[in-house]
Design a protein around this motif. Structure first.
Motif, PDB file in Angstrom:
ATOM      1  N   LYS A 108       0.816  -1.217   0.000  1.00  0.00           N
ATOM      2  CA  LYS A 108       0.000   0.000   0.000  1.00  0.00           C
ATOM      3  C   LYS A 108       0.850   1.269   0.000  1.00  0.00           C
ATOM      4  O   LYS A 108       0.457   2.303  -0.557  1.00  0.00           O
ATOM      5  N   ASP A 109       2.050   1.196   0.591  1.00  0.00           N
ATOM      6  CA  ASP A 109       2.914   2.384   0.669  1.00  0.00           C
ATOM      7  C   ASP A 109       3.249   2.954  -0.709  1.00  0.00           C
ATOM      8  O   ASP A 109       3.625   4.126  -0.839  1.00  0.00           O
ATOM      9  N   ILE A 110       3.130   2.126  -1.742  1.00  0.00           N
ATOM     10  CA  ILE A 110       3.543   2.540  -3.084  1.00  0.00           C
ATOM     11  C   ILE A 110       2.713   3.712  -3.601  1.00  0.00           C
ATOM     12  O   ILE A 110       3.151   4.441  -4.499  1.00  0.00           O
ATOM     13  N   PHE A 111       1.520   3.951  -3.026  1.00  0.00           N
ATOM     14  CA  PHE A 111       0.703   5.074  -3.499  1.00  0.00           C
ATOM     15  C   PHE A 111       1.492   6.381  -3.455  1.00  0.00           C
ATOM     16  O   PHE A 111       1.376   7.225  -4.352  1.00  0.00           O
ATOM     17  N   LEU A 112       2.319   6.552  -2.417  1.00  0.00           N
ATOM     18  CA  LEU A 112       3.069   7.799  -2.289  1.00  0.00           C
ATOM     19  C   LEU A 112       4.158   7.880  -3.357  1.00  0.00           C
ATOM     20  O   LEU A 112       4.429   8.952  -3.911  1.00  0.00           O
ATOM     21  N   ARG A 113       4.775   6.745  -3.652  1.00  0.00           N
ATOM     22  CA  ARG A 113       5.754   6.714  -4.738  1.00  0.00           C
ATOM     23  C   ARG A 113       5.102   7.147  -6.051  1.00  0.00           C
ATOM     24  O   ARG A 113       5.678   7.907  -6.834  1.00  0.00           O
ATOM     25  N   GLU A 114       3.867   6.667  -6.293  1.00  0.00           N
ATOM     26  CA  GLU A 114       3.184   6.982  -7.550  1.00  0.00           C
ATOM     27  C   GLU A 114       2.865   8.472  -7.653  1.00  0.00           C
ATOM     28  O   GLU A 114       3.059   9.087  -8.710  1.00  0.00           O
ATOM     29  N   LEU A 115       2.394   9.037  -6.558  1.00  0.00           N
ATOM     30  CA  LEU A 115       2.021  10.454  -6.601  1.00  0.00           C
ATOM     31  C   LEU A 115       3.236  11.363  -6.725  1.00  0.00           C
ATOM     32  O   LEU A 115       3.219  12.354  -7.472  1.00  0.00           O
ATOM     33  N   VAL A 116       4.302  11.032  -6.024  1.00  0.00           N
ATOM     34  CA  VAL A 116       5.526  11.840  -6.125  1.00  0.00           C
ATOM     35  C   VAL A 116       6.147  11.665  -7.517  1.00  0.00           C
ATOM     36  O   VAL A 116       6.663  12.621  -8.097  1.00  0.00           O
ATOM     37  N   SER A 117       6.055  10.455  -8.059  1.00  0.00           N
ATOM     38  CA  SER A 117       6.550  10.223  -9.418  1.00  0.00           C
ATOM     39  C   SER A 117       5.754  11.047 -10.424  1.00  0.00           C
ATOM     40  O   SER A 117       6.323  11.616 -11.374  1.00  0.00           O
ATOM     41  N   ASN A 118       4.442  11.119 -10.243  1.00  0.00           N
ATOM     42  CA  ASN A 118       3.612  11.951 -11.125  1.00  0.00           C
ATOM     43  C   ASN A 118       4.026  13.418 -11.040  1.00  0.00           C
ATOM     44  O   ASN A 118       4.076  14.135 -12.047  1.00  0.00           O
ATOM     45  N   ALA A 119       4.306  13.875  -9.823  1.00  0.00           N
ATOM     46  CA  ALA A 119       4.750  15.252  -9.633  1.00  0.00           C
ATOM     47  C   ALA A 119       6.077  15.493 -10.348  1.00  0.00           C
ATOM     48  O   ALA A 119       6.287  16.525 -10.999  1.00  0.00           O
ATOM     49  N   SER A 120       6.983  14.519 -10.254  1.00  0.00           N
ATOM     50  CA  SER A 120       8.269  14.624 -10.947  1.00  0.00           C
ATOM     51  C   SER A 120       8.057  14.665 -12.462  1.00  0.00           C
ATOM     52  O   SER A 120       8.709  15.439 -13.170  1.00  0.00           O
ATOM     53  N   ASP A 121       7.132  13.841 -12.955  1.00  0.00           N
ATOM     54  CA  ASP A 121       6.831  13.843 -14.396  1.00  0.00           C
ATOM     55  C   ASP A 121       6.314  15.205 -14.850  1.00  0.00           C
ATOM     56  O   ASP A 121       6.665  15.697 -15.930  1.00  0.00           O
ATOM     57  N   ALA A 122       5.467  15.797 -14.002  1.00  0.00           N
ATOM     58  CA  ALA A 122       4.890  17.098 -14.359  1.00  0.00           C
ATOM     59  C   ALA A 122       5.995  18.152 -14.505  1.00  0.00           C
ATOM     60  O   ALA A 122       5.966  18.995 -15.409  1.00  0.00           O
ATOM     61  N   ILE A 123       6.978  18.095 -13.625  1.00  0.00           N
ATOM     62  CA  ILE A 123       8.102  19.029 -13.710  1.00  0.00           C
ATOM     63  C   ILE A 123       8.974  18.696 -14.923  1.00  0.00           C
ATOM     64  O   ILE A 123       9.433  19.586 -15.643  1.00  0.00           O
ATOM     65  N   MET A 124       9.207  17.400 -15.146  1.00  0.00           N
ATOM     66  CA  MET A 124      10.021  16.970 -16.276  1.00  0.00           C
ATOM     67  C   MET A 124       9.422  17.453 -17.598  1.00  0.00           C
ATOM     68  O   MET A 124      10.131  17.935 -18.497  1.00  0.00           O
ATOM     69  N   LYS A 125       8.105  17.331 -17.729  1.00  0.00           N
ATOM     70  CA  LYS A 125       7.430  17.778 -18.955  1.00  0.00           C
ATOM     71  C   LYS A 125       7.625  19.282 -19.162  1.00  0.00           C
ATOM     72  O   LYS A 125       7.947  19.734 -20.268  1.00  0.00           O
ATOM     73  N   LEU A 126       7.446  20.040 -18.089  1.00  0.00           N
ATOM     74  CA  LEU A 126       7.588  21.488 -18.211  1.00  0.00           C
ATOM     75  C   LEU A 126       9.021  21.864 -18.553  1.00  0.00           C
ATOM     76  O   LEU A 126       9.273  22.749 -19.378  1.00  0.00           O
ATOM     77  N   ARG A 127       9.970  21.181 -17.944  1.00  0.00           N
ATOM     78  CA  ARG A 127      11.375  21.485 -18.221  1.00  0.00           C
ATOM     79  C   ARG A 127      11.704  21.207 -19.686  1.00  0.00           C
ATOM     80  O   ARG A 127      12.456  21.946 -20.323  1.00  0.00           O
ATOM     81  N   HIS A 128      11.137  20.148 -20.220  1.00  0.00           N
ATOM     82  CA  HIS A 128      11.373  19.832 -21.623  1.00  0.00           C
ATOM     83  C   HIS A 128      10.759  20.892 -22.540  1.00  0.00           C
ATOM     84  O   HIS A 128      11.399  21.343 -23.506  1.00  0.00           O
ATOM     85  N   LEU A 129       9.523  21.295 -22.233  1.00  0.00           N
ATOM     86  CA  LEU A 129       8.869  22.321 -23.051  1.00  0.00           C
ATOM     87  C   LEU A 129       9.629  23.638 -22.994  1.00  0.00           C
ATOM     88  O   LEU A 129       9.739  24.356 -23.987  1.00  0.00           O
ATOM     89  N   SER A 130      10.165  23.948 -21.829  1.00  0.00           N
ATOM     90  CA  SER A 130      10.959  25.166 -21.680  1.00  0.00           C
ATOM     91  C   SER A 130      12.240  25.072 -22.501  1.00  0.00           C
ATOM     92  O   SER A 130      12.670  26.037 -23.140  1.00  0.00           O
TER      93      SER A 130
END
Length: 627
Positions: free
Chosen positions: A26-48
């Motif tokens: 069950k602990d993996i939920f936090l990994r998934e949400l933080v990973s999603n947050a990292s992806d969101a930043i990664m996408k923006l950094r690429h677009l920039s």
């Protein structure tokens, strides 16, 4: 006429499955949400980087916030954010991955550059967000796109009923807020959340901060300009290391950094013996650092620990499938972006990619051993006793590995010198067609034999582990005209100057004294006149007996394969004791021959309890006759 269509799933049916079965841990939920947050930043950094997003503040960060009073846990980022249409597409439709859409759209010439291309994105399946319902009865999303489209607020209960309205968020990014269920309140504990983040997100590439609402920030004392002591708030530090060592260029890493990283990750305060930094490019594309750990004692567990990461996100601990069995004592980290984030052991076992990773690791280990042998010989010799067993086992298990490292294998002599096969042959077998490496499996027990070889300038190597008998067989197959022989096995090497003689009376006397009518007895000069007799055991005969003994210990019936041990008792014609034995009276001659035979036997192996008792008793009677 056939009917075709897509399968639809009702939310009231799928949500209970998600809540209970999406992840085994069950602990993996936090990994998934933080990973999603990292992806969101990664996408923006690429677009920039490609100029599609303008005037972007690149002070990226991820926040995990606990509010015990409101019973909420939130994960927020200042990444790409979402518009209303994107929320409808990626949140309202389960398992439609925004990451996959983004990768397909922006797959560019920079795709292999984690800093520029989209390949550093973690999520691919679109289910990660819904893992939040494993611990929450309601989940809220507050998001605003980098495009400055209106903010969106989305809320959904754990029965799948959602509502979406215009939000009030003013800065770009996304915040996921979980209203934690009553039976999951442990996820409001700071230590618990900190442990999960430390396990799964310790090396993610954007800083992650953990905060508890209402908790006073840490402070320390400083002195102002007037000499007054004042409280100063500590600088807030991320809980993760955004630049893990394995991501760096090996040429820029120091020996101290490797050791510190090892101690930090594996909680082992002993320095590793050595390490291997792997930076495999196309087609494998994986990075990592592997360590040979230092064992504190020979009884310590040999099991290592390899941590598997996916784009810096922790996936699994102690993954044995990525290493051959003979290297399982290694500790290390492997970052394999070609593997799925939610990889299973069954997937690993049948993966050609994993097999290639294992083969590459074996190659790198061999390269490292050869490099240490050729460039850092002193350090190599110091750690050889710690890695000897591992290397020998690897050579037995993998012929290709043996062929790669055979010239770097070391053998320690009874004088403490380390020699390779080539170095031993140069020292003891120069100009000889048949090369013989002499060894002892018990330097104390076989000291008489060792000293005879030492007197002739021939070194003796020490092979005292059970595995060594199999190992030297591998060596003999890999080196042409080279064989190993125990110091008590080569009668010709033990003889001194002069020819063998024939004395049937002595031969009969010692055959009877031994109680073994199959024993061969010969009279021959030995190099040391103080030694009355030596027992010579044929190498191949003894090896066969040892192999049968191992099979017997494993429970196999080997009675049908037994064969007599080929033993020869060499009586030293240079020994005064042997010379005088022929003139001694019959009773004394029998006692002395029994005593001499037992001494020879004692120089070859340990006596059994019965043999030792008989020897002590006979020695007492023999000494009585001297008074």
């Amino acid at each position: 006429m056939a009917e075709k269509g897509g399968i639809s799933v009702q939310t009231e049916h799928i949500f209970p499955v998600i809540k209970k079965w999406l992840y085994s841990d069950k602990d993996i939920f936090l990994r998934e949400l933080v990973s999603n947050a990292s992806d969101a930043i990664m996408k923006l950094r690429h677009l920039s980087a490609i100029g599609e997003a303008k005037n972007i503040d690149d002070n990226y960060s991820i926040w995990v916030v606990i509010d015990k009073e409101k019973k909420t846990l939130s994960v927020s980022d200042n990444g790409i954010g979402m518009t209303e249409d994107e929320v409808k597409k990626y949140i309202n439709q389960i398992a439609l991955s925004g990451a996959l859409d983004f990768i397909q759209k922006y797959d560019s010439e920079n795709k292999n550059d984690a800093a520029q291309g989209p390949d550093g994105i973690i999520g691919h399946f679109g289910l990660g967000f819904y893992s939040s319902f494993m611990v929450a009865e309601r989940v809220n999303i507050s998001t605003k796109s980098y495009t400055d489209a209106p903010a969106v607020f989305w809320t959904c209960t754990d029965d799948g009923e959602y509502e979406m309205v215009q939000g009030d968020r003013v800065s770009r990014g996304t915040e996921i807020t979980m209203c934690v269920s009553e039976n999951e309140l442990e996820y409001l504990d700071k230590n618990k959340i900190g442990e999960i983040l430390a396990k799964y997100c310790a090396f993610m590439q954007f800083p992650i901060y953990l905060e508890v609402v209402g908790e006073e920030p840490a402070k320390h004392k400083e002195t102002d300009a007037e000499g007054n002591e004042i409280d100063v708030m500590d600088e807030r530090k991320p809980i993760n290391d955004t630049e893990p060592l394995w991501q760096k260029n090996p040429s820029l890493c120091t020996d101290e950094e490797y050791k510190e990283f090892y101690k930090k990750v594996f909680f082992d305060w002993n320095d590793p013996l050595f390490y291997i930094h792997i930076n495999a490019d196309y087609p494998l594309n994986f990075k990592g650092i592997l360590y040979f750990p230092r064992l504190k004692n020979e009884y310590e567990s040999l099991e290592g620990q390899v941590k598997l990461f996916y784009n810096r996100v922790f996936v699994a601990d102690n993954i044995k499938e990525v290493l051959p069995d003979y290297l399982l004592m290694l500790k290390g980290v492997l970052d394999c972006p070609e593997l799925p984030l939610n990889v299973s052991r069954s997937y690993l076992q049948g993966s050609a990619y994993v097999e290639k990773i294992a083969a590459h690791i074996v190659k790198k280990v061999g390269d490292k051993l050869n490099s240490l042998f050729n460039v850092e010989r002193e350090s190599y010799e110091k750690c050889w006793s710690d890695i000897k067993t591992f290397v020998e086992y690897a050579c037995i298990r993998d012929r290709k590995f043996f062929d790669k490292v055979k010239d770097s294998l070391l053998f320690k002599t009874t004088d403490g010198e380390y020699l390779s096969v080539a170095e031993y042959n140069e020292k003891a077998n120069k100009d000889k067609t048949e090369k013989v490496i002499y060894y002892t499996n018990d330097p104390v027990q076989q000291a008489v034999y060792v000293n005879l070889f030492k007197a002739r300038g021939i070194p003796t190597v020490v092979l005292e582990h059970v595995m060594d008998s199999q190992f030297i067989t591998s060596i003999e197959q890999g080196f042409e005209n080279t064989k190993f022989m125990r110091v008590d096995a080569d009668a010709s090497a033990l003889r001194g100057d002069g020819d063998a003689d024939k004395n049937e009376a002595l031969e009969k006397l010692f055959t009877e004294a031994s109680g073994n009518d199959k024993l061969k007895v010969e009279l021959s000069p030995l190099a040391d006149e103080k030694i009355p007799a030596l027992l010579n055991i044929a190498e191949q005969s003894r090896r066969f007996e040892e192999m049968m003994h191992l099979y017997k210990l494993s429970g196999e019936d080997v009675s049908a394969y037994s064969m007599p041990l080929e033993a020869t008792l060499i009586l030293n014609s240079n020994s005064n004791l042997i010379k005088k034995l022929s003139t001694a009276n019959e009773d004394l001659a029998k006692q002395l021959s029994k005593h001499i035979y037992t001494l020879a036997l004692l120089g070859q192996r340990k006596l059994s309890a019965a043999e030792l008792s008989e020897f002590v008793e006979a020695s007492g009677k023999l000494m009585e006759q001297l008074l």
